[in-house]
Design a protein around this motif. Sequence first.
Motif, PDB file in Angstrom:
ATOM      1  N   PHE A 105       0.827  -1.210   0.000  1.00 46.67           N
ATOM      2  CA  PHE A 105       0.000   0.000   0.000  1.00 46.67           C
ATOM      3  C   PHE A 105       0.862   1.261   0.000  1.00 46.67           C
ATOM      4  CE2 PHE A 105      -3.673  -2.525   1.934  1.00 46.67           C
ATOM      5  CZ  PHE A 105      -4.414  -2.487   0.769  1.00 46.67           C
ATOM      6  N   ALA A 106       1.982   1.237   0.730  1.00 47.14           N
ATOM      7  CA  ALA A 106       2.871   2.396   0.748  1.00 47.14           C
ATOM      8  C   ALA A 106       3.428   2.674  -0.646  1.00 47.14           C
ATOM      9  CB  ALA A 106       4.007   2.175   1.751  1.00 47.14           C
ATOM     10  N   VAL A 107       3.818   1.623  -1.361  1.00 46.47           N
ATOM     11  CA  VAL A 107       4.319   1.792  -2.727  1.00 46.47           C
ATOM     12  C   VAL A 107       3.230   2.367  -3.623  1.00 46.47           C
ATOM     13  CG1 VAL A 107       5.173   0.562  -4.750  1.00 46.47           C
ATOM     14  CG2 VAL A 107       6.050  -0.014  -2.491  1.00 46.47           C
ATOM     15  N   ALA A 108       2.025   1.824  -3.518  1.00 49.78           N
ATOM     16  CA  ALA A 108       0.920   2.316  -4.356  1.00 49.78           C
ATOM     17  C   ALA A 108       0.619   3.778  -4.064  1.00 49.78           C
ATOM     18  CB  ALA A 108      -0.325   1.454  -4.131  1.00 49.78           C
ATOM     19  N   GLY A 109       0.598   4.144  -2.791  1.00 52.91           N
ATOM     20  CA  GLY A 109       0.290   5.519  -2.430  1.00 52.91           C
ATOM     21  C   GLY A 109       1.327   6.503  -2.913  1.00 52.91           C
ATOM     22  N   GLU A 110       2.598   6.144  -2.774  1.00 59.42           N
ATOM     23  CA  GLU A 110       3.649   7.065  -3.203  1.00 59.42           C
ATOM     24  C   GLU A 110       3.701   7.199  -4.719  1.00 59.42           C
ATOM     25  OE1 GLU A 110       4.992   9.073  -1.147  1.00 59.42           O
ATOM     26  OE2 GLU A 110       3.821   8.031   0.372  1.00 59.42           O
ATOM     27  N   VAL A 111       3.362   6.131  -5.434  1.00 60.86           N
ATOM     28  CA  VAL A 111       3.291   6.241  -6.894  1.00 60.86           C
ATOM     29  C   VAL A 111       2.167   7.193  -7.290  1.00 60.86           C
ATOM     30  CG1 VAL A 111       2.743   4.970  -9.003  1.00 60.86           C
ATOM     31  CG2 VAL A 111       4.344   4.005  -7.346  1.00 60.86           C
ATOM     32  N   LEU A 112       1.019   7.079  -6.623  1.00 57.96           N
ATOM     33  CA  LEU A 112      -0.119   7.945  -6.946  1.00 57.96           C
ATOM     34  C   LEU A 112       0.157   9.404  -6.606  1.00 57.96           C
ATOM     35  CD1 LEU A 112      -3.137   5.738  -5.790  1.00 57.96           C
ATOM     36  CD2 LEU A 112      -2.533   6.366  -8.133  1.00 57.96           C
ATOM     37  N   HIS A 113       0.880   9.630  -5.502  1.00 59.33           N
ATOM     38  CA  HIS A 113       1.144  11.000  -5.074  1.00 59.33           C
ATOM     39  C   HIS A 113       2.392  11.580  -5.712  1.00 59.33           C
ATOM     40  CE1 HIS A 113      -2.151  11.120  -2.264  1.00 59.33           C
ATOM     41  NE2 HIS A 113      -1.748  10.004  -1.681  1.00 59.33           N
ATOM     42  N   GLY A 114       3.021  10.830  -6.611  1.00 63.64           N
ATOM     43  CA  GLY A 114       4.110  11.382  -7.408  1.00 63.64           C
ATOM     44  C   GLY A 114       5.407  11.567  -6.673  1.00 63.64           C
TER      45      GLY A 114
ATOM     46  N   LEU B  17      -8.656  -8.149  13.061  1.00 65.05           N
ATOM     47  CA  LEU B  17      -8.766  -6.729  13.402  1.00 65.05           C
ATOM     48  C   LEU B  17      -7.570  -5.948  12.870  1.00 65.05           C
ATOM     49  CD1 LEU B  17     -10.302  -4.522  14.940  1.00 65.05           C
ATOM     50  CD2 LEU B  17      -9.008  -5.170  16.987  1.00 65.05           C
ATOM     51  N   GLY B  18      -6.369  -6.506  13.027  1.00 62.76           N
ATOM     52  CA  GLY B  18      -5.191  -5.849  12.478  1.00 62.76           C
ATOM     53  C   GLY B  18      -5.228  -5.758  10.966  1.00 62.76           C
ATOM     54  N   ALA B  19      -5.737  -6.813  10.315  1.00 65.24           N
ATOM     55  CA  ALA B  19      -5.864  -6.779   8.858  1.00 65.24           C
ATOM     56  C   ALA B  19      -6.856  -5.718   8.407  1.00 65.24           C
ATOM     57  CB  ALA B  19      -6.293  -8.160   8.350  1.00 65.24           C
ATOM     58  N   ALA B  20      -7.953  -5.554   9.149  1.00 66.99           N
ATOM     59  CA  ALA B  20      -8.940  -4.532   8.797  1.00 66.99           C
ATOM     60  C   ALA B  20      -8.345  -3.128   8.931  1.00 66.99           C
ATOM     61  CB  ALA B  20     -10.176  -4.682   9.689  1.00 66.99           C
ATOM     62  N   ALA B  21      -7.569  -2.896  10.003  1.00 66.03           N
ATOM     63  CA  ALA B  21      -6.931  -1.590  10.172  1.00 66.03           C
ATOM     64  C   ALA B  21      -5.945  -1.307   9.043  1.00 66.03           C
ATOM     65  CB  ALA B  21      -6.224  -1.529  11.527  1.00 66.03           C
ATOM     66  N   THR B  22      -5.212  -2.321   8.617  1.00 64.92           N
ATOM     67  CA  THR B  22      -4.267  -2.144   7.511  1.00 64.92           C
ATOM     68  C   THR B  22      -4.993  -1.855   6.203  1.00 64.92           C
ATOM     69  OG1 THR B  22      -2.757  -3.681   8.608  1.00 64.92           O
ATOM     70  CG2 THR B  22      -2.342  -3.203   6.296  1.00 64.92           C
ATOM     71  N   MET B  23      -6.141  -2.502   5.992  1.00 68.42           N
ATOM     72  CA  MET B  23      -6.926  -2.238   4.788  1.00 68.42           C
ATOM     73  C   MET B  23      -7.449  -0.796   4.774  1.00 68.42           C
ATOM     74  SD  MET B  23      -8.151  -3.294   1.913  1.00 68.42           S
ATOM     75  CE  MET B  23      -8.180  -5.093   1.886  1.00 68.42           C
TER      76      MET B  23
ATOM     77  N   LEU C 179      -6.678   2.094   1.966  1.00 66.48           N
ATOM     78  CA  LEU C 179      -7.719   2.839   1.263  1.00 66.48           C
ATOM     79  C   LEU C 179      -7.538   4.336   1.426  1.00 66.48           C
ATOM     80  CD1 LEU C 179     -10.853   0.636   2.091  1.00 66.48           C
ATOM     81  CD2 LEU C 179      -9.628   0.801  -0.088  1.00 66.48           C
ATOM     82  N   LEU C 180      -7.163   4.760   2.646  1.00 66.99           N
ATOM     83  CA  LEU C 180      -6.933   6.192   2.860  1.00 66.99           C
ATOM     84  C   LEU C 180      -5.767   6.695   2.017  1.00 66.99           C
ATOM     85  CD1 LEU C 180      -7.393   6.454   6.746  1.00 66.99           C
ATOM     86  CD2 LEU C 180      -8.922   7.334   4.982  1.00 66.99           C
ATOM     87  N   LEU C 181      -4.710   5.917   1.960  1.00 69.65           N
ATOM     88  CA  LEU C 181      -3.526   6.357   1.222  1.00 69.65           C
ATOM     89  C   LEU C 181      -3.791   6.417  -0.272  1.00 69.65           C
ATOM     90  CD1 LEU C 181      -0.535   7.117   1.557  1.00 69.65           C
ATOM     91  CD2 LEU C 181       0.027   4.705   1.249  1.00 69.65           C
ATOM     92  N   VAL C 182      -4.588   5.485  -0.776  1.00 69.06           N
ATOM     93  CA  VAL C 182      -4.824   5.412  -2.216  1.00 69.06           C
ATOM     94  C   VAL C 182      -5.945   6.351  -2.658  1.00 69.06           C
ATOM     95  CG1 VAL C 182      -5.577   3.861  -4.064  1.00 69.06           C
ATOM     96  CG2 VAL C 182      -3.930   3.063  -2.390  1.00 69.06           C
ATOM     97  N   CYS C 183      -6.958   6.550  -1.808  1.00 67.61           N
ATOM     98  CA  CYS C 183      -8.160   7.275  -2.220  1.00 67.61           C
ATOM     99  C   CYS C 183      -8.140   8.763  -1.873  1.00 67.61           C
ATOM    100  CB  CYS C 183      -9.399   6.629  -1.610  1.00 67.61           C
ATOM    101  SG  CYS C 183      -9.654   4.920  -2.166  1.00 67.61           S
ATOM    102  N   VAL C 184      -7.452   9.154  -0.795  1.00 68.91           N
ATOM    103  CA  VAL C 184      -7.437  10.570  -0.414  1.00 68.91           C
ATOM    104  C   VAL C 184      -6.524  11.321  -1.368  1.00 68.91           C
ATOM    105  CG1 VAL C 184      -6.816  12.205   1.399  1.00 68.91           C
ATOM    106  CG2 VAL C 184      -7.941  10.044   1.990  1.00 68.91           C
ATOM    107  N   PRO C 185      -7.016  12.387  -2.019  1.00 68.67           N
ATOM    108  CA  PRO C 185      -6.190  13.053  -3.044  1.00 68.67           C
ATOM    109  C   PRO C 185      -5.020  13.851  -2.475  1.00 68.67           C
ATOM    110  CG  PRO C 185      -8.289  14.186  -2.764  1.00 68.67           C
ATOM    111  CD  PRO C 185      -8.383  12.940  -1.948  1.00 68.67           C
ATOM    112  N   ASP C 186      -5.194  14.453  -1.308  1.00 70.23           N
ATOM    113  CA  ASP C 186      -4.128  15.261  -0.729  1.00 70.23           C
ATOM    114  C   ASP C 186      -3.087  14.358  -0.077  1.00 70.23           C
ATOM    115  OD1 ASP C 186      -2.583  17.279   0.169  1.00 70.23           O
ATOM    116  OD2 ASP C 186      -4.072  18.200   1.480  1.00 70.23           O
ATOM    117  N   ALA C 187      -1.809  14.609  -0.349  1.00 71.67           N
ATOM    118  CA  ALA C 187      -0.756  13.694   0.097  1.00 71.67           C
ATOM    119  C   ALA C 187      -0.599  13.682   1.608  1.00 71.67           C
ATOM    120  CB  ALA C 187       0.582  14.055  -0.571  1.00 71.67           C
ATOM    121  N   ALA C 188      -0.620  14.866   2.244  1.00 71.41           N
ATOM    122  CA  ALA C 188      -0.344  14.921   3.688  1.00 71.41           C
ATOM    123  C   ALA C 188      -1.410  14.194   4.508  1.00 71.41           C
ATOM    124  CB  ALA C 188      -0.203  16.377   4.143  1.00 71.41           C
ATOM    125  N   PRO C 189      -2.730  14.460   4.315  1.00 72.81           N
ATOM    126  CA  PRO C 189      -3.732  13.691   5.070  1.00 72.81           C
ATOM    127  C   PRO C 189      -3.707  12.195   4.740  1.00 72.81           C
ATOM    128  CG  PRO C 189      -4.712  15.660   4.138  1.00 72.81           C
ATOM    129  CD  PRO C 189      -3.362  15.514   3.520  1.00 72.81           C
TER     130      PRO C 189
END
Length: 462
Positions: free
Chosen positions: A58-67, A111-117, A121-131
């Motif tokens: 997820f970290a890799v996906a988020g950083e690719v999306l946020h450039g 429960l830990g898997a749900a928190a990671t999911m 989702l927040l990292l991939v779906c939220v458009p602003d990088a900082a939040p």
Amino acid sequence: MRTTDGQVAVPYREVTDRHGRAYRIGESDVDLMGRARVWMAVLPWAGMAAVALAGCAFAVAGEVLHGARPWSDGRLLWPLGVWVSCQGAVALSTGRLRASGGLPARVALPLGAAATMVAGLLLVCVPDAAPARLGFAVFGGAGAGIVHATCVTTAGRWYPDRRGAATALVSGGFPYGLVPPAFLLAPRVEVHGHATVPAVLGAVGCLATASIGRLFEEPPRNWWPARIDPLRPGGAAAVRPGTARNPPAVRQFGPGEAARTPVLWLLWCCLLCAGGVGVLGLAFEVPFGRSAGFGGGVVSAALFAGAVVNGVGLGAVGLLSDRYGRRATLVVVCVALGTAQFGVPLSGRLGSQPFFLVCVLLSGLTGAAVLPLLASMTADCFGENDLAAHHGLVHSATAAAGPAVAALGAGPLGARDFHGAFVLAGSLGLASSVLALFLTAPGRPKVRRVVPNPQPLGEEMA
């Protein structure tokens, strides 16, 4: 008495040693859960690998999306500090709930898997990088903390006789889970510029973590392997290697009792120093390698090889701690951890890429080995019944290490003062080795030197 469906109840008895500690013997692992206890090392290992796979993908996906270029942007230091802080803070509450029976292992991992999911989702779906990074750090750290605390303590309770090897093996699953996402970061991989593949990989990791958790079993309180006699701490060396150097706790301490002993806070401070070293190394090793002109290929190779070496090396460190003693192994590991930090800037001055790679690998291996060693020592000091609570309290030291490192990154170290960062990290590593020298189990009588009588009985009677 808890038995698996279809199993016949096996009689057990409780014996007490000379310190008053009770051991429940007579039931084998197969009697309790219908399979060998090796599964309670393999399944936690797989759970650790799966949650690491999910979080890193997820970290890799988020950083690719946020450039951003992963692990090269100085602004990524503060999310790393928040992630580490949340992992340590959640480990404390998870340990309390698990010790009281309010959070079984079969519920904790989903429960830990749900928190990671949610973090993904927040990292991939939220458009602003900082939040997006903040949400990922909070929920991702919480999910990893729940899974880590559950897997390590479950394996430790099933292996009271070989705890070092079991906990180190389970902790070694985490770096192996980082291997596929690290491969996606390689410059020559075509999928590098796309976020779909790592995002799907993260979702698969979450699903695997939740599924593995449903297979977990926990032993009864005071359980001890049936084939091992707990009243013979010096015997059966072939069956119980290193027992003389790692004797079991004199009794089962409750969470409140353990918190009132100085030993627990020494463990806490030792992990605080070692955790700070790990975060500083992870945050500055890659930028330093690129600034020293080593090239992205060397840095990527260091990350990839580090994950593989850590997974193998942790098991070896655990076996050594079982054989030669937990405290002695911890001291050597902390000295090596601190020394490796001083070697990283030296490699830049020498312009030696192989030396840089060796220092990074040694730093990663020793830094990853500290936590399972301290988890094993926590059980050696306070017993297995409330290991989850004790381990959570010790692990909460990382909650203090994370904000401290994030503040340093926002301050003078954020200006890429690599020399100051590695000197600080090396000093913290050596400080943790000094603290480890004073770790002794509470209530255990110390072996004192016997001074010979200057006037033997034979001479007095002559």
